[in-house]
Write a protein that holds these residues in place. Sequence first.
Motif, PDB file in Angstrom:
ATOM      1  N   SER A   4       0.810  -1.210   0.000  1.00  0.00           N
ATOM      2  CA  SER A   4       0.000   0.000   0.000  1.00  0.00           C
ATOM      3  C   SER A   4       0.850   1.269   0.000  1.00  0.00           C
ATOM      4  O   SER A   4       0.331   2.368  -0.033  1.00  0.00           O
ATOM      5  N   ALA A   5       2.168   1.103   0.039  1.00  0.00           N
ATOM      6  CA  ALA A   5       3.069   2.250   0.068  1.00  0.00           C
ATOM      7  C   ALA A   5       3.123   2.892  -1.316  1.00  0.00           C
ATOM      8  O   ALA A   5       3.124   2.211  -2.333  1.00  0.00           O
ATOM      9  N   ASP A   6       3.168   4.208  -1.332  1.00  0.00           N
ATOM     10  CA  ASP A   6       3.285   4.935  -2.589  1.00  0.00           C
ATOM     11  C   ASP A   6       4.751   5.294  -2.801  1.00  0.00           C
ATOM     12  O   ASP A   6       5.148   6.451  -2.719  1.00  0.00           O
ATOM     13  N   PHE A   7       5.553   4.258  -3.039  1.00  0.00           N
ATOM     14  CA  PHE A   7       6.988   4.432  -3.179  1.00  0.00           C
ATOM     15  C   PHE A   7       7.514   3.387  -4.149  1.00  0.00           C
ATOM     16  O   PHE A   7       7.117   2.231  -4.097  1.00  0.00           O
ATOM     17  N   SER A   8       8.392   3.812  -5.039  1.00  0.00           N
ATOM     18  CA  SER A   8       9.008   2.853  -5.946  1.00  0.00           C
ATOM     19  C   SER A   8      10.510   3.082  -5.987  1.00  0.00           C
ATOM     20  O   SER A   8      10.988   4.200  -5.778  1.00  0.00           O
ATOM     21  N   ALA A   9      11.226   2.014  -6.247  1.00  0.00           N
ATOM     22  CA  ALA A   9      12.681   2.088  -6.341  1.00  0.00           C
ATOM     23  C   ALA A   9      13.140   1.316  -7.562  1.00  0.00           C
ATOM     24  O   ALA A   9      12.641   0.228  -7.841  1.00  0.00           O
ATOM     25  N   THR A  10      14.071   1.895  -8.271  1.00  0.00           N
ATOM     26  CA  THR A  10      14.744   1.211  -9.357  1.00  0.00           C
ATOM     27  C   THR A  10      16.102   0.794  -8.820  1.00  0.00           C
ATOM     28  O   THR A  10      16.838   1.624  -8.279  1.00  0.00           O
ATOM     29  N   VAL A  11      16.419  -0.478  -8.944  1.00  0.00           N
ATOM     30  CA  VAL A  11      17.659  -1.004  -8.387  1.00  0.00           C
ATOM     31  C   VAL A  11      18.510  -1.585  -9.503  1.00  0.00           C
ATOM     32  O   VAL A  11      18.025  -2.352 -10.329  1.00  0.00           O
ATOM     33  N   SER A  12      19.776  -1.206  -9.508  1.00  0.00           N
ATOM     34  CA  SER A  12      20.736  -1.724 -10.481  1.00  0.00           C
ATOM     35  C   SER A  12      21.958  -2.227  -9.729  1.00  0.00           C
ATOM     36  O   SER A  12      22.533  -1.493  -8.918  1.00  0.00           O
ATOM     37  N   VAL A  13      22.337  -3.473  -9.990  1.00  0.00           N
ATOM     38  CA  VAL A  13      23.507  -4.064  -9.342  1.00  0.00           C
ATOM     39  C   VAL A  13      24.454  -4.539 -10.431  1.00  0.00           C
ATOM     40  O   VAL A  13      24.071  -5.339 -11.285  1.00  0.00           O
ATOM     41  N   GLU A  14      25.674  -4.015 -10.407  1.00  0.00           N
ATOM     42  CA  GLU A  14      26.699  -4.402 -11.369  1.00  0.00           C
ATOM     43  C   GLU A  14      27.963  -4.743 -10.600  1.00  0.00           C
ATOM     44  O   GLU A  14      28.773  -3.866 -10.292  1.00  0.00           O
ATOM     45  N   LEU A  15      28.123  -6.022 -10.272  1.00  0.00           N
ATOM     46  CA  LEU A  15      29.264  -6.465  -9.497  1.00  0.00           C
ATOM     47  C   LEU A  15      30.076  -7.473 -10.311  1.00  0.00           C
ATOM     48  O   LEU A  15      29.507  -8.383 -10.921  1.00  0.00           O
ATOM     49  N   SER A  16      31.382  -7.324 -10.275  1.00  0.00           N
ATOM     50  CA  SER A  16      32.242  -8.263 -10.980  1.00  0.00           C
ATOM     51  C   SER A  16      32.502  -9.517 -10.144  1.00  0.00           C
ATOM     52  O   SER A  16      32.899 -10.544 -10.664  1.00  0.00           O
ATOM     53  N   ARG A  17      32.274  -9.394  -8.825  1.00  0.00           N
ATOM     54  CA  ARG A  17      32.435 -10.521  -7.913  1.00  0.00           C
ATOM     55  C   ARG A  17      31.595 -10.251  -6.670  1.00  0.00           C
ATOM     56  O   ARG A  17      31.212  -9.119  -6.410  1.00  0.00           O
ATOM     57  N   ARG A  18      31.323 -11.299  -5.967  1.00  0.00           N
ATOM     58  CA  ARG A  18      30.536 -11.152  -4.745  1.00  0.00           C
ATOM     59  C   ARG A  18      31.414 -10.582  -3.634  1.00  0.00           C
ATOM     60  O   ARG A  18      32.502 -11.097  -3.368  1.00  0.00           O
ATOM     61  N   PRO A  19      30.945  -9.516  -2.964  1.00  0.00           N
ATOM     62  CA  PRO A  19      31.720  -8.966  -1.853  1.00  0.00           C
ATOM     63  C   PRO A  19      31.682  -9.899  -0.642  1.00  0.00           C
ATOM     64  O   PRO A  19      30.805 -10.760  -0.537  1.00  0.00           O
ATOM     65  N   PRO A  20      32.620  -9.724   0.279  1.00  0.00           N
ATOM     66  CA  PRO A  20      32.581 -10.516   1.513  1.00  0.00           C
ATOM     67  C   PRO A  20      31.257 -10.296   2.251  1.00  0.00           C
ATOM     68  O   PRO A  20      30.675  -9.209   2.176  1.00  0.00           O
ATOM     69  N   PRO A  21      30.781 -11.316   2.965  1.00  0.00           N
ATOM     70  CA  PRO A  21      29.508 -11.195   3.694  1.00  0.00           C
ATOM     71  C   PRO A  21      29.441  -9.983   4.619  1.00  0.00           C
ATOM     72  O   PRO A  21      28.388  -9.362   4.750  1.00  0.00           O
ATOM     73  N   SER A  22      30.548  -9.628   5.249  1.00  0.00           N
ATOM     74  CA  SER A  22      30.522  -8.481   6.164  1.00  0.00           C
ATOM     75  C   SER A  22      30.195  -7.193   5.409  1.00  0.00           C
ATOM     76  O   SER A  22      29.430  -6.352   5.900  1.00  0.00           O
ATOM     77  N   LEU A  23      30.736  -7.026   4.206  1.00  0.00           N
ATOM     78  CA  LEU A  23      30.434  -5.828   3.418  1.00  0.00           C
ATOM     79  C   LEU A  23      29.028  -5.887   2.837  1.00  0.00           C
ATOM     80  O   LEU A  23      28.349  -4.864   2.751  1.00  0.00           O
ATOM     81  N   GLU A  24      28.587  -7.081   2.446  1.00  0.00           N
ATOM     82  CA  GLU A  24      27.199  -7.229   1.973  1.00  0.00           C
ATOM     83  C   GLU A  24      26.226  -6.751   3.036  1.00  0.00           C
ATOM     84  O   GLU A  24      25.265  -6.048   2.746  1.00  0.00           O
ATOM     85  N   THR A  25      26.475  -7.130   4.274  1.00  0.00           N
ATOM     86  CA  THR A  25      25.589  -6.753   5.375  1.00  0.00           C
ATOM     87  C   THR A  25      25.580  -5.244   5.581  1.00  0.00           C
ATOM     88  O   THR A  25      24.512  -4.638   5.725  1.00  0.00           O
ATOM     89  N   ILE A  26      26.748  -4.638   5.580  1.00  0.00           N
ATOM     90  CA  ILE A  26      26.834  -3.189   5.756  1.00  0.00           C
ATOM     91  C   ILE A  26      26.070  -2.476   4.646  1.00  0.00           C
ATOM     92  O   ILE A  26      25.290  -1.549   4.903  1.00  0.00           O
ATOM     93  N   VAL A  27      26.278  -2.896   3.407  1.00  0.00           N
ATOM     94  CA  VAL A  27      25.625  -2.239   2.268  1.00  0.00           C
ATOM     95  C   VAL A  27      24.116  -2.472   2.306  1.00  0.00           C
ATOM     96  O   VAL A  27      23.337  -1.562   2.020  1.00  0.00           O
ATOM     97  N   TYR A  28      23.699  -3.666   2.687  1.00  0.00           N
ATOM     98  CA  TYR A  28      22.262  -3.960   2.773  1.00  0.00           C
ATOM     99  C   TYR A  28      21.564  -3.010   3.751  1.00  0.00           C
ATOM    100  O   TYR A  28      20.551  -2.385   3.411  1.00  0.00           O
ATOM    101  N   PHE A  29      22.124  -2.886   4.944  1.00  0.00           N
ATOM    102  CA  PHE A  29      21.475  -2.033   5.938  1.00  0.00           C
ATOM    103  C   PHE A  29      21.584  -0.552   5.586  1.00  0.00           C
ATOM    104  O   PHE A  29      20.655   0.216   5.844  1.00  0.00           O
ATOM    105  N   ALA A  30      22.697  -0.149   4.984  1.00  0.00           N
ATOM    106  CA  ALA A  30      22.810   1.246   4.533  1.00  0.00           C
ATOM    107  C   ALA A  30      21.760   1.528   3.461  1.00  0.00           C
ATOM    108  O   ALA A  30      21.086   2.570   3.489  1.00  0.00           O
TER     109      ALA A  30
END
Length: 111
Positions: A4-30
């Motif tokens: 029901s939220a009136d909000f949209s996001a366009t997401v683009s991910v361009e990674l050459s490799r998977r980052p370490p889990p610790s950085l994934e977590t930081i980026v996810y929450f940020a």
Amino acid sequence: MASSADFSATVSVELSRRPPPSLETIVYFAAAELMTNASKHGTGRCTVLVEDRENVLRLTVIDHGPGGAAIIPGGGLSGIAERLRPADGELTVSSPNGGPTVVTATLPLPR
């Protein structure tokens, strides 16, 4: 409820490799916090970019609100910046009056 939220996001991910889990977590929450800010202060839409270039993981969130966002002590953006620091990350904000607001988190990637 998200449906029901009136909000949209366009997401683009361009990674050459998977980052370490610790950085994934930081980026996810940020990203979650920055999108929350965009939903509160923006125009109902934002763009999220995640990329790695030259051993740097970069998260950029752009909203099209009125601008005026800043990193101030005790503020939400300051909290995000503090959570990036243990991983040698930085947060930058460009938010001129009239917008858009562009917030970028950068984190060095291990080689």
